[in-house]
Design a protein around this motif. Structure first.
Motif, PDB file in Angstrom:
ATOM      1  N   PRO A 104       0.819  -1.224   0.000  1.00 42.96           N
ATOM      2  CA  PRO A 104       0.000   0.000   0.000  1.00 42.96           C
ATOM      3  C   PRO A 104       0.849   1.270   0.000  1.00 42.96           C
ATOM      4  O   PRO A 104       0.330   2.349  -0.276  1.00 42.96           O
ATOM      5  N   PHE A 105       2.114   1.152   0.352  1.00 41.67           N
ATOM      6  CA  PHE A 105       2.992   2.319   0.498  1.00 41.67           C
ATOM      7  C   PHE A 105       2.363   3.396   1.372  1.00 41.67           C
ATOM      8  O   PHE A 105       2.566   4.587   1.158  1.00 41.67           O
ATOM      9  N   ARG A 106       1.539   2.989   2.293  1.00 40.86           N
ATOM     10  CA  ARG A 106       1.030   3.915   3.306  1.00 40.86           C
ATOM     11  C   ARG A 106       0.704   3.073   4.526  1.00 40.86           C
ATOM     12  O   ARG A 106       0.403   1.887   4.405  1.00 40.86           O
ATOM     13  N   GLY A 159      11.258  -4.247  -2.440  1.00 42.36           N
ATOM     14  CA  GLY A 159      10.299  -3.187  -2.152  1.00 42.36           C
ATOM     15  C   GLY A 159       8.852  -3.645  -2.230  1.00 42.36           C
ATOM     16  O   GLY A 159       7.925  -2.857  -2.072  1.00 42.36           O
ATOM     17  N   ALA A 160       8.631  -4.936  -2.466  1.00 36.41           N
ATOM     18  CA  ALA A 160       7.257  -5.426  -2.611  1.00 36.41           C
ATOM     19  C   ALA A 160       6.562  -5.585  -1.258  1.00 36.41           C
ATOM     20  O   ALA A 160       5.333  -5.641  -1.192  1.00 36.41           O
ATOM     21  N   GLY A 161       7.338  -5.665  -0.198  1.00 37.72           N
ATOM     22  CA  GLY A 161       6.725  -5.768   1.135  1.00 37.72           C
ATOM     23  C   GLY A 161       6.994  -7.082   1.860  1.00 37.72           C
ATOM     24  O   GLY A 161       6.277  -7.425   2.795  1.00 37.72           O
ATOM     25  N   THR A 163       9.563  -8.004   3.848  1.00 34.74           N
ATOM     26  CA  THR A 163      10.009  -7.873   5.235  1.00 34.74           C
ATOM     27  C   THR A 163       8.862  -7.404   6.127  1.00 34.74           C
ATOM     28  O   THR A 163       8.701  -7.900   7.244  1.00 34.74           O
ATOM     29  N   GLU A 164       8.049  -6.485   5.616  1.00 33.50           N
ATOM     30  CA  GLU A 164       6.908  -6.023   6.413  1.00 33.50           C
ATOM     31  C   GLU A 164       5.953  -7.192   6.686  1.00 33.50           C
ATOM     32  O   GLU A 164       5.474  -7.358   7.807  1.00 33.50           O
ATOM     33  N   SER A 165       5.693  -8.002   5.669  1.00 34.95           N
ATOM     34  CA  SER A 165       4.801  -9.156   5.858  1.00 34.95           C
ATOM     35  C   SER A 165       5.410 -10.140   6.854  1.00 34.95           C
ATOM     36  O   SER A 165       4.713 -10.684   7.712  1.00 34.95           O
ATOM     37  N   ASN A 210      13.487   2.101   0.253  1.00 37.16           N
ATOM     38  CA  ASN A 210      14.241   2.895   1.228  1.00 37.16           C
ATOM     39  C   ASN A 210      14.807   2.063   2.366  1.00 37.16           C
ATOM     40  O   ASN A 210      15.689   2.504   3.094  1.00 37.16           O
ATOM     41  N   ASN A 211      14.237   0.893   2.559  1.00 41.21           N
ATOM     42  CA  ASN A 211      14.704   0.034   3.646  1.00 41.21           C
ATOM     43  C   ASN A 211      14.875  -1.384   3.110  1.00 41.21           C
ATOM     44  O   ASN A 211      14.178  -2.312   3.507  1.00 41.21           O
ATOM     45  N   SER A 212      15.805  -1.516   2.196  1.00 39.96           N
ATOM     46  CA  SER A 212      15.949  -2.788   1.488  1.00 39.96           C
ATOM     47  C   SER A 212      16.843  -3.752   2.261  1.00 39.96           C
ATOM     48  O   SER A 212      17.946  -3.394   2.672  1.00 39.96           O
TER      49      SER A 212
HETATM   50  N1  LIG Z   1       1.716  -3.825   4.638  1.00 43.38           N
HETATM   51  C1  LIG Z   1       2.334  -2.665   4.527  1.00 43.38           C
HETATM   52  N2  LIG Z   1       1.812  -1.555   5.074  1.00 43.38           N
HETATM   53  C2  LIG Z   1       2.423  -0.360   4.949  1.00 43.38           C
HETATM   54  N3  LIG Z   1       3.567  -0.160   4.275  1.00 43.38           N
HETATM   55  C3  LIG Z   1       4.147  -1.238   3.712  1.00 43.38           C
HETATM   56  C4  LIG Z   1       3.574  -2.540   3.804  1.00 43.38           C
HETATM   57  N4  LIG Z   1       4.365  -3.387   3.131  1.00 43.38           N
HETATM   58  C5  LIG Z   1       5.393  -2.655   2.658  1.00 43.38           C
HETATM   59  N5  LIG Z   1       5.266  -1.354   3.004  1.00 43.38           N
HETATM   60  C6  LIG Z   1       6.183  -0.223   2.659  1.00 43.38           C
HETATM   61  O1  LIG Z   1       7.049  -0.641   1.622  1.00 43.38           O
HETATM   62  C7  LIG Z   1       8.404  -0.592   2.027  1.00 43.38           C
HETATM   63  C8  LIG Z   1       9.145  -1.775   1.445  1.00 43.38           C
HETATM   64  O2  LIG Z   1       8.706  -2.964   2.056  1.00 43.38           O
HETATM   65  P1  LIG Z   1       9.716  -4.120   2.479  1.00 43.38           P
HETATM   66  O3  LIG Z   1      10.956  -3.542   3.052  1.00 43.38           O
HETATM   67  O4  LIG Z   1       8.963  -5.092   3.295  1.00 43.38           O
HETATM   68  O5  LIG Z   1      10.066  -4.732   1.051  1.00 43.38           O
HETATM   69  P2  LIG Z   1      10.916  -6.039   0.712  1.00 43.38           P
HETATM   70  O6  LIG Z   1      10.111  -6.833  -0.245  1.00 43.38           O
HETATM   71  O7  LIG Z   1      11.330  -6.726   1.965  1.00 43.38           O
HETATM   72  O8  LIG Z   1      12.148  -5.403  -0.054  1.00 43.38           O
HETATM   73  P3  LIG Z   1      13.697  -5.841  -0.102  1.00 43.38           P
HETATM   74  O9  LIG Z   1      13.767  -7.098  -0.892  1.00 43.38           O
HETATM   75  O10 LIG Z   1      14.324  -4.679  -0.810  1.00 43.38           O
HETATM   76  O11 LIG Z   1      14.145  -5.954   1.310  1.00 43.38           O
HETATM   77  C9  LIG Z   1       8.362  -0.569   3.554  1.00 43.38           C
HETATM   78  O12 LIG Z   1       9.478   0.088   4.078  1.00 43.38           O
HETATM   79  C10 LIG Z   1       7.071   0.162   3.826  1.00 43.38           C
HETATM   80  O13 LIG Z   1       7.275   1.543   3.722  1.00 43.38           O
END
Ligand SMILES: Nc1ncnc2c1ncn2[C@@H]1O[C@H](COP(=O)(O)OP(=O)(O)OP(=O)(O)O)[C@@H](O)[C@H]1O
Length: 661
Positions: A104-106, A159-161, A163-165, A210-212
């Protein structure tokens, strides 16, 4: 399975569109195999019937929460469904048991609070809206009730999310498996607090995120018979070392470097730090700040997380002293020395940084200078000192910085594992895998090669699982399943990691032969695989090679393959830091036994990674897998933008298509 409706004049359909990937419209004319469509953007197009898909006229504008409920399960239908849901902030959608998560990037805090966790607790899968908590809950219940270990595989591009998941899953499991009203350093708190520590040292701002996370991660959470967390282990994969010394435009180095530059004034003084822009390892990209991130706050949080994990204050002091030392090391420049092909620190400024680095590493200043500017060549009769020119000294400096940093990272992972502790009696575990997705850039090097190997392996695991599920389903329904097609990528895996004869084996061989270059290595590949249907030698190239991966063709540049595959610590660096007055630093460089220090014992990153993957796959095979596929809706990292082409590409790369039908 997608039903193919008959298409007649007046039917609602989807046709391909160069901008939108698919666009809807109404059929104007059917002429044998060609269909003319009036699109909703007012254009009229003619397309082959096989490229036109029926559109469900009763499709709900809100979409459906499980793709299998779609009337037509084809590309445009799936895409439209994800898009309609995304527009309403419904970022999660099931495809059967697979969860698709669109970033959602929010912040959507209401989605992840305690009340939400309470709701998902014990709810039947599919009863509530799709959610990572639902996936975690199913895994937890299956583990508890059936006694089978589980795994949750989170994939997607940078950046797909992922780590957040992953963090959400871990939070849910900690909630379910934590002790009631617990205080202090409980296992579950330590498990959760391992995240900020690993992120401080293993994450960085890239153009994609931004937080890879610049490493892969498998967190294994162990449970006792009552379903309470009793231990955990973190395994990490392939930290990107080159970032310590080299950063590209708009990117940053690892977060910890900026954190220490934002430490207290006392620390600044103690470590002789200043603005990040004064350090070579940080100022190559002119990018220092990340929107919305307060470095000094992050620093304190990291220290707090380190406390909870059980990293003592002396250890923390040593860790950040090393981080500062690396920054100073990077500022040591070299000039031509007095002899031919020799070098020395360039000026007083370089001497200052050399001295400071030596002080912080607690090693001898002259010994540090020698380890950067000289090599000792051991012959049968004597040791010969060879001087290095300024360019080679710079290479030696960077090699030292990378080695120290990666040893520090490994130390943190080991410490986290030791502190949290393993439960040897645990019968069940839930593993969460957060690992880089398939990568295909303009230039692809050894890192992409390893990452794509990982994805091939995981894809095979996924294929086998889906195949097994289908078989079981068909057997239950007493349907002959002999005709289900098993999508196999074993030929690609053989090409890469077969022993002997695969690309990794040939690379190791090339690294051991003194006269090999990337060109001789490439020639060997061309010769060996000239008839392999997954291997292509690109025309007009003398050293690139292309692999036809399951997710698409990727052309690799071999230039740095040999260097990047060699895994050794320069003997002078080992001796220098092994003799540090700081037991933490010397502990990072334990003395090697005679046997393993012999230069003949070659160690290769590729082969070691292959073994790590093997062991990961073995662990995964003993578990019941669950899948979360993360999707990045746009490359701008902004909310409310859903780029069709971009998303489609990811769904195709995820190998999800085969599953969708
Ligand atoms: N469920 C969510 N709710 C809100 N923001 C999210 C969510 N998932 C991802 N984001 C946003 O997207 C950014 C990138 O997500 P994340 O770091 O999880 O990506 P990633 O797939 O682990 O990337 P990488 O492979 O680069 O580590 C987060 O820093 C956050 O700002």
């Amino acid at each position: 399975m997608a039903a193919q409706a008959s298409i007649a004049v007046g039917s609602q359909v989807w046709v391909e569109d160069p901008d939108e990937a698919w666009i809807d419209g109404e059929v104007l004319k059917v002429n044998g195999d060609t269909i003319t469509v009036k699109c909703s953007n007012e254009k009229t197009v003619t397309a082959k019937a096989s490229h036109v898909h029926a559109k469900d006229p009763e499709e709900s504008p809100c979409g459906v929460d499980d793709m299998t409920k779609l009337a037509y399960l084809h590309e445009p239908g799936v895409l439209q469904n994800l898009k309609s849901r995304y527009d309403m902030n419904e970022i999660y959608t099931y495809t059967g048991s697979i969860l698709i998560a669109v970033n959602p990037f929010r912040r959507l805090p209401h989605l992840y609070d305690i009340q939400m966790m309470e709701q998902y607790k014990g709810a039947d899968f599919g009863e509530l809206s799709p959610h990572p908590f639902a996936v975690a809950d199913v895994a937890y219940r299956l583990m508890l009730n059936e006694g089978i270990s589980q795994s949750i595989l989170v994939s997607g591009e940078s950046g797909a999310g992922k780590t957040e998941s992953t963090k959400m899953i871990m939070r849910y499991l900690a909630y379910m498996g934590g002790k009631a009203a617990s205080e202090g350093r409980t296992v579950e708190k330590q498990v959760l607090q391992s995240n900020p520590v690993l992120e401080a040292f293993g994450n960085a701002k890239t153009v994609r995120n931004n937080n890879s996370s610049r490493f892969g991660k498998f967190v294994e959470i162990q449970f006792d018979q009552k379903g309470r967390i009793s231990g955990a282990a973190v395994r990490t994969y392939l930290l990107e070392r080159s970032r310590v010394c080299q950063i590209s435009e708009s990117e940053r180095n690892y977060h910890c470097f900026y954190m220490i530059c934002a430490g207290s004034p006392e620390e600044q003084e103690k470590y002789k730090l200043g603005d990040p822009s004064t350090f070579h390892y940080l100022n190559q990209s002119n990018c220092y700040k990340i929107d919305g991130l307060d470095e000094s706050k992050e620093y304190l949080e990291t220290r707090k997380a380190m406390d909870i994990i059980g990293i003592s204050s002396e250890e923390q002091e040593a860790i950040f002293r090393i981080v500062a030392a690396i920054l100073h090391l990077g500022n040591v420049e070299f000039a031509e020395g007095d002899d031919v092909d020799s070098s020395k620190p360039k000026n007083e400024k370089s001497m200052f940084h050399l001295r400071t680095a030596a002080e912080l590493f607690m090693c001898d200043e002259k010994a540090l200078e020698d380890s950067l500017c000289k090599r000792i060549i051991v012959t049968r009769d004597e040791n010969i000192v060879k001087t290095l020119d300024a360019e080679a000294a710079k290479g030696s400096r960077d090699a030292l910085a990378k080695t120290v940093y990666s040893r520090l990272f490994d130390w943190l992972v080991t410490k986290i594992n030791n502190s949290i502790g393993q439960d040897p009696t645990s019968k069940c575990l839930i593993g969460v895998l957060d690992i880089y997705g398939f990568e295909s850039f303009k230039t692809n090097s050894f890192e992409q090669f390893c990452i794509n190997l990982t994805n091939e392996k995981l894809q095979q695991h996924f294929n086998q699982h889906v195949f097994k599920m289908e078989q079981e389903e068909y057997t239950k329904e007493e349907i002959d399943w002999s005709y289900i097609e098993f999508v196999d990528n074993q030929d690609i895996l053989d090409l890469i990691d077969k022993k002997p004869g695969g690309i990794i084996a040939l690379l190791d061989e090339a690294c051991m032969l003194p006269r090999s270059t990337h060109e001789t290595f490439a020639q060997k590949l061309y010769q060996t695989f000239k008839n392999h249907k997954r291997f292509v030698k690109p025309k007009l190239s003398r050293s690139d090679f292309t692999i036809c991966h399951y997710a698409g063709d990727v052309t690799y540049q071999t230039e740095l393959f040999l260097d990047k595959n060699k895994d050794y610590v320069i003997a002078e660096h080992q001796a220098l830091l092994g003799a540090s007055g700081c037991s933490f630093v010397s502990g990072l460089f334990p003395l090697l036994s005679d046997d393993s220090s012999k230069s003949s014992k070659f160690s290769s990153i590729g082969s070691r990674f292959k073994q790590q993957l093997q062991s990961l796959l073995e662990t995964l095979s003993s578990t019941e897998p669950h899948y979360i596929r993360c999707v990045k809706p746009n490359s701008l990292l902004k909310p409310a933008i859903f780029e069709n082409q971009n998303v489609l590409q990811q769904l195709r790369c995820g190998g999800l298509w085969k599953q969708l039908g």
